[in-house]
Design a protein around this motif. Structure first.
Motif, mmCIF file in Angstrom:
data_model
loop_
_atom_site.group_PDB
_atom_site.id
_atom_site.type_symbol
_atom_site.label_atom_id
_atom_site.label_comp_id
_atom_site.label_asym_id
_atom_site.label_seq_id
_atom_site.Cartn_x
_atom_site.Cartn_y
_atom_site.Cartn_z
ATOM 1 N N LEU A 197 0.900 -1.329 -0.003
ATOM 2 C CA LEU A 197 -0.013 -0.065 -0.162
ATOM 3 C C LEU A 197 1.033 1.179 -0.030
ATOM 4 O O LEU A 197 0.555 2.207 -0.664
ATOM 5 C CB LEU A 197 -0.979 0.008 1.284
ATOM 6 N N ASP A 198 1.774 1.282 0.863
ATOM 7 C CA ASP A 198 2.688 2.396 0.727
ATOM 8 C C ASP A 198 3.939 2.408 0.291
ATOM 9 O O ASP A 198 4.753 3.187 0.009
ATOM 10 C CB ASP A 198 2.780 3.076 2.145
ATOM 11 N N ALA B 51 -2.481 8.573 13.270
ATOM 12 C CA ALA B 51 -2.110 9.691 12.474
ATOM 13 C C ALA B 51 -3.104 10.740 12.050
ATOM 14 O O ALA B 51 -2.608 11.853 11.827
ATOM 15 C CB ALA B 51 -1.257 9.054 11.141
ATOM 16 N N ALA B 52 -4.461 10.501 11.969
ATOM 17 C CA ALA B 52 -5.474 11.431 11.712
ATOM 18 C C ALA B 52 -5.148 12.616 12.521
ATOM 19 O O ALA B 52 -4.834 12.434 13.795
ATOM 20 C CB ALA B 52 -6.575 10.904 11.939
ATOM 21 N N PRO B 53 -5.225 13.731 12.086
ATOM 22 C CA PRO B 53 -5.920 13.824 10.633
ATOM 23 C C PRO B 53 -4.518 14.103 9.493
ATOM 24 O O PRO B 53 -4.957 14.483 8.525
ATOM 25 C CB PRO B 53 -6.154 15.580 10.815
ATOM 26 N N ASP B 54 -3.317 13.726 10.171
ATOM 27 C CA ASP B 54 -2.220 13.917 9.229
ATOM 28 C C ASP B 54 -2.054 12.761 8.308
ATOM 29 O O ASP B 54 -1.048 12.133 8.292
ATOM 30 C CB ASP B 54 -1.113 14.263 10.195
ATOM 31 N N ASP B 55 -3.207 12.094 8.109
ATOM 32 C CA ASP B 55 -3.098 10.604 7.386
ATOM 33 C C ASP B 55 -3.155 10.783 5.759
ATOM 34 O O ASP B 55 -3.609 9.955 5.139
ATOM 35 C CB ASP B 55 -4.021 9.668 7.942
ATOM 36 N N LYS B 56 -3.244 12.023 5.529
ATOM 37 C CA LYS B 56 -3.444 12.096 3.608
ATOM 38 C C LYS B 56 -2.295 11.372 2.758
ATOM 39 O O LYS B 56 -2.910 10.753 1.797
ATOM 40 C CB LYS B 56 -3.219 13.561 3.302
ATOM 41 N N MET B 57 -1.258 11.083 3.441
ATOM 42 C CA MET B 57 -0.043 10.486 2.525
ATOM 43 C C MET B 57 -0.293 9.101 2.523
ATOM 44 O O MET B 57 0.438 8.301 1.827
ATOM 45 C CB MET B 57 1.139 10.875 2.957
ATOM 46 N N PHE B 58 -1.178 8.429 3.676
ATOM 47 C CA PHE B 58 -1.205 6.745 3.741
ATOM 48 C C PHE B 58 -1.865 6.280 2.409
ATOM 49 O O PHE B 58 -2.698 6.885 1.731
ATOM 50 C CB PHE B 58 -2.165 6.732 4.637
ATOM 51 N N GLY C 288 2.657 6.445 -0.163
ATOM 52 C CA GLY C 288 3.958 6.483 0.223
ATOM 53 C C GLY C 288 4.312 7.063 1.521
ATOM 54 O O GLY C 288 5.364 7.642 1.581
ATOM 55 N N ASP C 289 3.431 6.958 2.584
ATOM 56 C CA ASP C 289 3.901 7.235 3.914
ATOM 57 C C ASP C 289 4.808 6.314 4.525
ATOM 58 O O ASP C 289 4.673 5.206 4.416
ATOM 59 C CB ASP C 289 2.683 7.345 4.717
ATOM 60 N N ARG C 290 5.844 6.910 5.134
ATOM 61 C CA ARG C 290 6.937 6.106 5.687
ATOM 62 C C ARG C 290 6.171 5.188 6.868
ATOM 63 O O ARG C 290 6.600 4.154 6.940
ATOM 64 C CB ARG C 290 8.094 6.778 6.244
ATOM 65 N N ARG C 291 5.543 5.907 7.858
ATOM 66 C CA ARG C 291 4.720 5.030 8.707
ATOM 67 C C ARG C 291 3.850 4.038 8.101
ATOM 68 O O ARG C 291 3.996 2.878 8.892
ATOM 69 C CB ARG C 291 3.949 6.099 9.512
#
Lengths: 145, 505
Positions: free
Chosen positions: B98-99, B289-296, B299-302
């Motif tokens: 996924l990422d 991670a929400a609300p900072d989960d846009k990158m999921f 290619g989010d590293r987490r």
């Protein structure tokens, strides 16, 4: 639909399994409360309940198998059965050569690649397995280690 | 605590013997190799190599160390095809794609690979440390188990299996019972009565465990590969020179801790392995991670670190119930359990006291294997990545040949070759109908144990079924079983109602 057909088919097999467990499996004498037949009877019962639930509420998923895929699968099955048939009489090297070459050719390798691969698998596989690792493989008409 | 340290000392003295050390490295290397092959997951890798490892005639601890190395390596290698090809080797690697794959497409392939290797290392190490600490405790808890408690434990195992694995619990149960039924074929060990042999002499001693494993996980995989083959060639993303930095590691540090713990716990639960662990940890990470989960998903590293740490931690966690109670924590450990039984070693609470060299040797080899995998993987990832370009038309026959060599060398009987083909067809059909195969092998491995304990319990009580509910351990296990079955159902209810309301609106 495919789920229902599967459940029904497996159901018939389980009924036969259960019938055998009920009628033919019997210990000549036993001291334990549960004999060899009880466990299979229990399993058959649980399985029939599960299958009935599946029949009642199958998953929606269909059975998508395109015709070319089905043909390739049948060819694969045929090749495997042939390989199993010839494994002992022809010996590992010859049987593997034929199987590897035909199978890779069938799946899209060039004739040259397929023959080279078959040769490598047959001879290389034999040398590594029977020679290096000392595994037991059939020799067939060829001289072995 | 002293017991743990003396155990570890025993373990390292076994695992550091030059021969066993070589096997760990060898297993890790080949495991990564197999895991990296597109479409082949750890369970298939271990299944295909198991008979060959068995017939080499090593002592049991060495063979098990080799197999565990392969298992570990394959969990590691699986990420390579997930990241570079977007083709997961098995269900446990799906979350990695996924990422991981978007990262590689964004020109960070090297970073994605090294970060995931590091995440796997941390997950694996956390798991083995926890295992060292809690394994002996769990074994102590299990020492007093009566046959009736074992029955309760099996029920718990099948309950978690049905509730947590696969989309449809009924299908999971059917798979497990199918495995139990396959295990009843052959002579009954208590009375010598033949069951379901139909007069075929090859079936007298039952279907060999290896035949079932190779059939369901080798041959069925083969048919699956052949069926999927028409989908066209997938293109591999080349490995670039980017590499994981300290900033990346610091960025995902809490993710790694959380994911490792989740992975370990899910791994310990009987029946649930890497696929559940990686899915749960990915979900948790995304919610945290929400609300900072846009990158999921882009290619989010987490999002890459979480499932990788979790699936390696679950590989370690799954070993805990296998070694201490004799109940495998995942499909792959079910295969390892079968391998132990082939060496006439019954894993269980007594394993730590009766065969410390095996239990502790395995644990020590996992410490070594983790380090070895990291060292092997960071510089050599380019080499493994090149394997991804092996054309499918050579890979498929290769699997078949390995399976045939493995089966023939063990029994030397062509009948078993037909059996693996037949079981392969069955496995393919089951997969096609959305059944997962891990419950079948779990059922098959546990079949004899389940039946024996039930019969023994009832002989003790003279036929009174009340014995099944006679100790606090069994009450606890039945309560836990109820919990895992009712829990997800209970939690799913309000959500479903909410969705229904949303549909109406």
């Amino acid at each position: 639909m495919s789920d229902r057909i599967f459940a029904a088919a497996l159901g018939i097999i389980v009924l036969i399994y259960g019938w055998i467990a009920l009628n033919t499996i019997k210990a000549p004498f036993q001291y334990d409360p549960l004999g060899p037949e009880s466990w299979p009877q229990l399993l058959a019962l649980v399985m029939l309940i599960c299958l009935a639930l599946l029949l009642w509420r199958p998953d929606a998923a269909g059975f998508d198998l395109t015709q070319p895929s089905a043909l390739r699968l049948l060819a694969m099955l045929g090749l495997l059965i042939g390989y199993a048939l010839l494994f002992k009489p022809l010996g590992f090297i010859l049987a593997t050569f034929a199987f590897a070459a035909l199978n890779s050719r069938m799946l899209g390798a060039s004739w040259r690649g397929a023959l080279a691969f078959g040769f490598g698998m047959g001879v290389g596989g034999y040398v590594i397995s029977a020679g290096l690792l000392d595994l037991n493989l059939p020799d067939g008409p060829l001289p072995g280690f | 605590m002293t017991e743990v340290f003396s155990g570890l000392a025993t373990g390292f003295s076994v695992a550091l013997q030059p021969f066993n050390l070589m096997l760990v490295l060898f297993g890790c290397f080949f495991g990564t190799l197999i895991g990296a092959l597109p479409g082949i997951g750890p369970i298939n890798g271990v299944a295909i190599l198991l008979p060959i490892a068995y017939s080499l005639g090593f002592p049991p601890e060495s063979a098990l160390i080799l197999l565990a190395g392969i298992y570990y390596g394959a969990e590691y290698g699986g990420r390579i095809s997930s990241i570079l090809l977007n083709v997961p080797g098995d269900a446990g690697a799906v979350m990695t794609t996924l990422d991981g794959n978007p990262m590689a497409r964004n020109g960070q392939a090297g970073k994605a690979l090294s970060l995931s290797a590091l995440a796997s290392f941390i997950g694996g190490t956390v798991a083995v440390v926890l295992m060292t600490a809690f394994g002996p405790l769990l074994a102590q808890f299990g020492v007093g188990f009566q046959p009736s408690d074992y029955v309760a434990l099996m029920i718990f195992a099948f309950a978690t299996l049905a509730s947590l694995v696969g989309a449809n619990p009924i299908k999971t149960l059917i798979g497990a019972v199918l495995g139990l039924m396959l295990a009843t074929i052959g002579v009954d060990s208590n009375t010598g009565v033949m069951r379901f042999t139909f007069g075929v002499p090859d079936l007298l001693s039952g279907i060999d465990f290896l035949v079932v494993v190779i059939g369901l996980f080798g041959m069925a995989e083969l048919f699956h590969l052949v069926e999927q083959q028409a989908r066209g060639a997938v293109k591999s993303i080349p490995v670039d020179r980017t590499f994981v930095s300290w900033a990346d590691i610091l960025y995902v540090r809490w993710t790694l801790v959380r994911a490792s713990l989740i992975g370990f716990i899910v791994g310990v639960l009987p029946g649930t392995g890497a696929s559940v662990a990686s899915a749960v940890s990915y979900g948790v990470e995304r919610r945290m991670a929400a609300p900072d989960d846009k990158m999921f998903g882009q290619g989010d590293r987490r999002g890459l670190a979480a499932p990788e740490a979790a699936n390696n931690a679950s590989a370690g966690g799954a070993m805990v119930p296998m070694l201490t109670l004799g109940i495998p924590g995942s499909g792959t450990t079910a295969i390892l359990l079968g391998a132990l039984l082939m060496f006439n070693i019954t894993p269980g609470p007594q394993l730590f006291s009766q065969h410390p060299e095996i239990a502790w040797g395995l644990i020590a080899s996992m410490y070594i294997g983790n380090v070895a995998l990291l060292v092997i993987n960071l510089p050599m990832v380019g080499l493994f990545a090149r394997l991804l370009t092996i054309p499918q038309h050579y890979l498929t026959p290769l699997i078949a040949i390995l399976a045939f060599i493995g089966i023939y060398t063990i029994v030397g009987n062509p009948f078993d070759l037909y059996m693996i083909i037949a079981l392969g067809c069955m496995g393919w059909l089951l997969r096609k109908l959305d059944f997962s195969l891990a419950p079948v092998i779990l059922g098959f491995v546990l079949g004899a144990l389940f039946e024996d304990n039930l019969r023994r319990a009832l002989s003790i009580s003279g036929g009174d079924w009340g014995i099944l509910l006679s100790t606090w351990e069994s009450y606890l296990l039945y309560a836990l079983s109820m919990g895992v079955v009712i829990g997800p159902w209970w939690r799913g209810r309000p959500r479903r109602r909410g969705e229904g309301a949303a549909d109406k609106a």
